[in-house]
Design an enzyme around this catalytic site. Structure first.
Site, PDB file in Angstrom:
ATOM      1  N   ARG A   8       1.697  -2.716   4.670  1.00  0.00           N
ATOM      2  CA  ARG A   8       2.586  -3.861   4.438  1.00  0.00           C
ATOM      3  C   ARG A   8       1.760  -4.949   3.772  1.00  0.00           C
ATOM      4  NH1 ARG A   8       7.112  -6.826   8.037  1.00  0.00           N
ATOM      5  NH2 ARG A   8       8.119  -4.895   7.386  1.00  0.00           N
ATOM      6  N   LYS A  25     -12.588 -12.772   5.092  1.00  0.00           N
ATOM      7  CA  LYS A  25     -13.827 -13.137   4.382  1.00  0.00           C
ATOM      8  C   LYS A  25     -13.663 -12.916   2.881  1.00  0.00           C
ATOM      9  CE  LYS A  25     -16.668 -11.626   8.296  1.00  0.00           C
ATOM     10  NZ  LYS A  25     -17.515 -10.523   8.756  1.00  0.00           N
ATOM     11  N   ARG A  67       8.681  -5.261  14.525  1.00  0.00           N
ATOM     12  CA  ARG A  67       9.351  -3.963  14.598  1.00  0.00           C
ATOM     13  C   ARG A  67       8.643  -2.865  13.810  1.00  0.00           C
ATOM     14  NH1 ARG A  67      13.585  -7.438  15.735  1.00  0.00           N
ATOM     15  NH2 ARG A  67      12.385  -8.774  14.395  1.00  0.00           N
ATOM     16  N   THR A  68       8.369  -3.149  12.543  1.00  0.00           N
ATOM     17  CA  THR A  68       7.861  -2.089  11.669  1.00  0.00           C
ATOM     18  C   THR A  68       6.486  -1.613  12.134  1.00  0.00           C
ATOM     19  OG1 THR A  68       9.107  -3.098   9.881  1.00  0.00           O
ATOM     20  CG2 THR A  68       7.455  -1.475   9.250  1.00  0.00           C
ATOM     21  N   HIS A  89      11.145  -1.546   0.835  1.00  0.00           N
ATOM     22  CA  HIS A  89      10.874  -1.228   2.231  1.00  0.00           C
ATOM     23  C   HIS A  89      11.602   0.088   2.530  1.00  0.00           C
ATOM     24  CE1 HIS A  89       9.962  -1.684   6.347  1.00  0.00           C
ATOM     25  NE2 HIS A  89      10.543  -2.825   6.628  1.00  0.00           N
TER      26      HIS A  89
HETATM   27  C1  NCD Z   1      12.355  -6.974   7.192  1.00  0.00           C
HETATM   28  C2  NCD Z   1      11.081  -7.073   6.414  1.00  0.00           C
HETATM   29  O1  NCD Z   1      10.047  -7.467   6.922  1.00  0.00           O
HETATM   30  O2  NCD Z   1      11.154  -6.719   5.259  1.00  0.00           O
HETATM   31  N1  NCD Z   1      12.223  -6.738   8.536  1.00  0.00           N
HETATM   32  C3  NCD Z   1      11.909  -5.493   8.986  1.00  0.00           C
HETATM   33  O3  NCD Z   1      11.046  -4.814   8.492  1.00  0.00           O
HETATM   34  N2  NCD Z   1      12.626  -5.035  10.029  1.00  0.00           N
HETATM   35  C4  NCD Z   1      13.334  -7.986   6.824  1.00  0.00           C
HETATM   36  C5  NCD Z   1      13.010  -9.433   6.995  1.00  0.00           C
HETATM   37  O4  NCD Z   1      11.862  -9.828   7.177  1.00  0.00           O
HETATM   38  O5  NCD Z   1      13.963 -10.207   6.928  1.00  0.00           O
END
Ligand code: NCD
Length: 307
Positions: free
Chosen positions: A105, A83, A55-56, A133
């Site tokens: 991320r 590497k 999703r993100t 987040h």
């Molecule tokens: C979350 C994440 O990756 O922090 N998901 C997201 O970004 N929609 C929550 C999760 O992984 O449970």
């Protein structure tokens, strides 16, 4: 306007509200046949994903493209990271390419903070370890406001694996800034004793889901993050669901108007049953759509757009 979005604590109430209002304008665009604005033409947005994401990652990509930015997607798999290249050397490469914004991320909490000291562009935290987040919190706040009309005074339960949840941490911070009252609910093993007080003194804690539901406007279920668990935090999945899973019987304890949220990905049958996830009270799919608008607003404002 702030330059980086590393934590929900970077946002005061006025800035957060400006982002939510801008997201509403961006959402209007999604209904049009041509879903594109020329605003970030010629600007470069790099999506730097060291950890898995559906999703993100897609959401940030869609957001940047709808604003006409040039988008570079980098994932650790298949890059020089495998590497052994360090985050710093990757950052210097991005810097040399002239990235205006880097969306990161990373499994290490604090990675966006380090990155911000190595690049000139804006850094946006798309999830760092178990830390934060912030854009998830923004899209969640946006969803609550659009469904329930306000945030001030809203009662929100955040339920489950709080210990490992960057979503929970960012939501506690942002919701408190915007005047909502958060109750963290889960087994004591997954709610560190001092977490609520350390994050935000007004935050409440409960170990009894059934007793809090009748009073809530929003219940946000968290994924049980087994990949981050080295110890056993509850007796069994079945026992966890029995006490902290949201099924239809429990959902009926909520007030009529209350909504059910989940950031995804879900463990269907564990923290939430399929009937609840797919019910009309669930905003799970809406949250994903709102994610694009919220991230468009963040990119637009951080890269110098006017309200
Ligand atoms: C979350 C994440 O990756 O922090 N998901 C997201 O970004 N929609 C929550 C999760 O992984 O449970």
């Amino acid at each position: 306007m702030i330059k980086h979005l590393r934590s929900a604590a970077d946002l005061d109430a006025a800035t957060a509200t400006l982002i939510l209002d801008t997201a509403a304008e961006m959402a209007a665009l999604a209904g049009r046949e041509v879903k594109k604005l020329p605003t970030l033409r010629g600007r470069t947005v790099v999506n730097l994903f060291y950890e898995d994401s559906t999703r993100t990652r897609i959401s940030f990509e869609a957001a940047a493209k709808r604003l006409s930015a040039d988008v570079i997607n980098f994932s650790a798999k298949g890059s020089s990271v495998s590497k052994g290249e360090s985050l710093k050397d990757t950052a210097l490469t991005l810097q040399a390419m002239g990235a205006d914004a880097v969306v990161i991320r990373h499994s290490a909490s604090g990675a966006p903070h380090r990155l911000a000291s190595w690049v000139d562009g804006s850094v946006i935290n798309a999830g760092d370890g178990t830390h934060e987040h912030p854009t998830q919190a923004l899209l969640d706040a946006y969803t609550m406001r659009s469904r329930l009309g306000r945030l001030d005074g809203l009662k929100v339960a955040i339920v489950g694996d709080v210990l490992h949840s960057r979503v929970a941490r960012s939501n506690v911070l942002l919701l408190s800034t915007l005047g909502a009252q958060v109750t963290l609910v889960g087994p004591p093993t997954l709610i560190p004793v001092d977490i609520a007080a350390a994050l935000e003194p007004k935050t409440k804690v409960s170990y009894d889901l059934d007793s809090v539901l009748p009073d809530m406007d929003v219940v946000m279920m968290l994924r049980v993050q087994t990949e981050r668990m080295q110890d056993s935090y509850f007796p069994s999945a079945r026992e966890y669901s029995r006490r902290y899973g949201l099924d239809l019987a429990r959902m009926r304890k909520l007030p009529e108007h209350a909504i059910v949220m989940h950031p995804g990905p879900m463990n269907r049958g564990m923290e939430i049953t399929p009937e609840v996830a797919d019910s009309s009270r669930s905003t799970i799919v809406e949250q994903v759509a709102n994610g694009v608008s919220a991230r468009m607003a963040v990119l637009y404002l951080l890269l110098g757009g006017k309200a």
